[in-house]
Design a protein around this motif. Structure first.
Motif, PDB file in Angstrom:
ATOM      1  N   PHE A  58       0.830  -1.210   0.000  1.00 44.22           N
ATOM      2  CA  PHE A  58       0.000   0.000   0.000  1.00 44.22           C
ATOM      3  C   PHE A  58       0.866   1.263   0.000  1.00 44.22           C
ATOM      4  O   PHE A  58       0.463   2.309  -0.514  1.00 44.22           O
ATOM      5  N   HIS A 196      -8.386   0.561  17.517  1.00 41.74           N
ATOM      6  CA  HIS A 196      -8.810  -0.335  16.442  1.00 41.74           C
ATOM      7  C   HIS A 196      -9.368  -1.628  17.007  1.00 41.74           C
ATOM      8  O   HIS A 196     -10.360  -2.170  16.504  1.00 41.74           O
ATOM      9  N   GLU A 253      -3.402  -5.113   7.175  1.00 37.07           N
ATOM     10  CA  GLU A 253      -2.949  -4.116   6.195  1.00 37.07           C
ATOM     11  C   GLU A 253      -3.648  -2.761   6.348  1.00 37.07           C
ATOM     12  O   GLU A 253      -2.983  -1.713   6.330  1.00 37.07           O
ATOM     13  N   PRO A 254      -4.980  -2.705   6.472  1.00 33.77           N
ATOM     14  CA  PRO A 254      -5.625  -1.382   6.613  1.00 33.77           C
ATOM     15  C   PRO A 254      -5.157  -0.632   7.864  1.00 33.77           C
ATOM     16  O   PRO A 254      -5.036   0.594   7.840  1.00 33.77           O
ATOM     17  N   GLU A 257      -1.753   0.856   7.147  1.00 33.22           N
ATOM     18  CA  GLU A 257      -1.888   2.054   6.320  1.00 33.22           C
ATOM     19  C   GLU A 257      -2.356   3.239   7.149  1.00 33.22           C
ATOM     20  O   GLU A 257      -1.857   4.364   6.984  1.00 33.22           O
ATOM     21  N   GLU A 258      -3.294   3.005   8.053  1.00 29.59           N
ATOM     22  CA  GLU A 258      -3.762   4.084   8.928  1.00 29.59           C
ATOM     23  C   GLU A 258      -2.627   4.589   9.823  1.00 29.59           C
ATOM     24  O   GLU A 258      -2.489   5.806  10.045  1.00 29.59           O
TER      25      GLU A 258
END
Length: 270
Positions: A58, A196, A253-254, A257-258
């Protein structure tokens, strides 16, 4: 840049953002002349930071520069000082030229441990080119953007008794106890993980940042360095053949990226 009779020492993708992701333990290659002095266990490169180029794909899409080596940390550890000094005095660690694995298995055949001449040769052929590329890219990004984020991407097995007791937290952020990045950035990132849910996190715990984080992170000069030591259990199989787990990786992965985006916005605002 290449070492003698070998493949390129590193690859560098140049992006558009004030963001450099360094993955110094991604390499798996061992040159034939060195491999000939090593034990069979060395060929498995067990202590590689597996698949991080795939997990951080990413970052290229978002516009990061990405620097990664070709050769394994068993050849030379790019995240150690050139003089081999222990970054964690009083604690066990592996050196500039590791002589054993994280499980204390010998890497060299009897009578073939590298001498000082060989240490110097490898430092010149492998360590120096990587660090020159790292310093030059940071300088170029700083000249273009002002402030720069250096994100040190690492991963490690969730349990390595040699270095720590029990299971490691999933996300281990290091900012050299706050000296390598904006004040509180490591703690802010750990808080993002906690919000999260589903993962554990700590800032400046067992891993405070290696040589690269400590050497290049100079927030007063506009370079903010953060190391993330990610537990491999979050995205892959931790035993041979060290397979990438698509299902686990798709979940982490998300969040990665955050985290990178959060750190970058904080650095831009400094």
């Amino acid at each position: 840049m290449t070492a003698t009779n070998t493949l390129p020492v590193f690859s560098l993708h140049r992006g558009s953002l004030p963001l450099l992701i360094s993955i110094p333990h991604l390499g798996t290659r061992i040159p034939a002349d060195i491999a000939g002095t090593m034990t069979p266990v060395a060929q498995s490169t067990d202590d590689c930071d597996w698949h991080l180029d795939r997990l951080y794909a990413f970052a290229k899409r978002m516009g990061a520069s990405i620097l990664a080596p070709t050769y394994a940390r068993y050849v030379i550890d790019l995240n150690r000082p050139p003089d081999g000094a222990n970054l964690y005095p009083g604690q066990d660690t592996t050196g500039l030229l590791p002589v054993d694995t994280f499980d204390k298995e010998a890497l060299y055949l009897e009578g073939h441990l590298p001498d000082e001449t060989e240490v110097a040769r490898r430092r010149e052929a492998y360590w120096k080119p990587y660090h020159e590329a790292l310093a030059n890219e940071l300088a170029a990004l700083k000249a273009r953007h002002g402030n720069v984020l250096l994100w040190e991407a690492h991963s490690i097995r969730s349990q390595v008794p040699r270095f720590f007791e029990g299971r490691l937290p999933d996300f281990n952020f290091g900012t050299s106890n706050g000296a390598s990045a904006a004040a509180g950035l490591g703690e802010e990132l750990a808080a993002v993980v906690e919000r999260h849910g589903g993962y554990s996190a700590v800032a400046n715990g067992r891993f405070k940042g290696g040589y690269i984080t400590r050497q290049y992170g100079q927030p007063s000069q506009g370079v903010h360095a953060v190391q993330l030591e990610l537990s491999q259990i979050t995205y892959m199989q931790e035993e041979r053949p060290y397979a990438y787990d698509e299902t686990l990786a798709a979940q982490v992965e998300p969040l990665l990226e955050e985290l990178v985006a959060t750190a970058l916005e904080r650095v831009k605002a400094c």
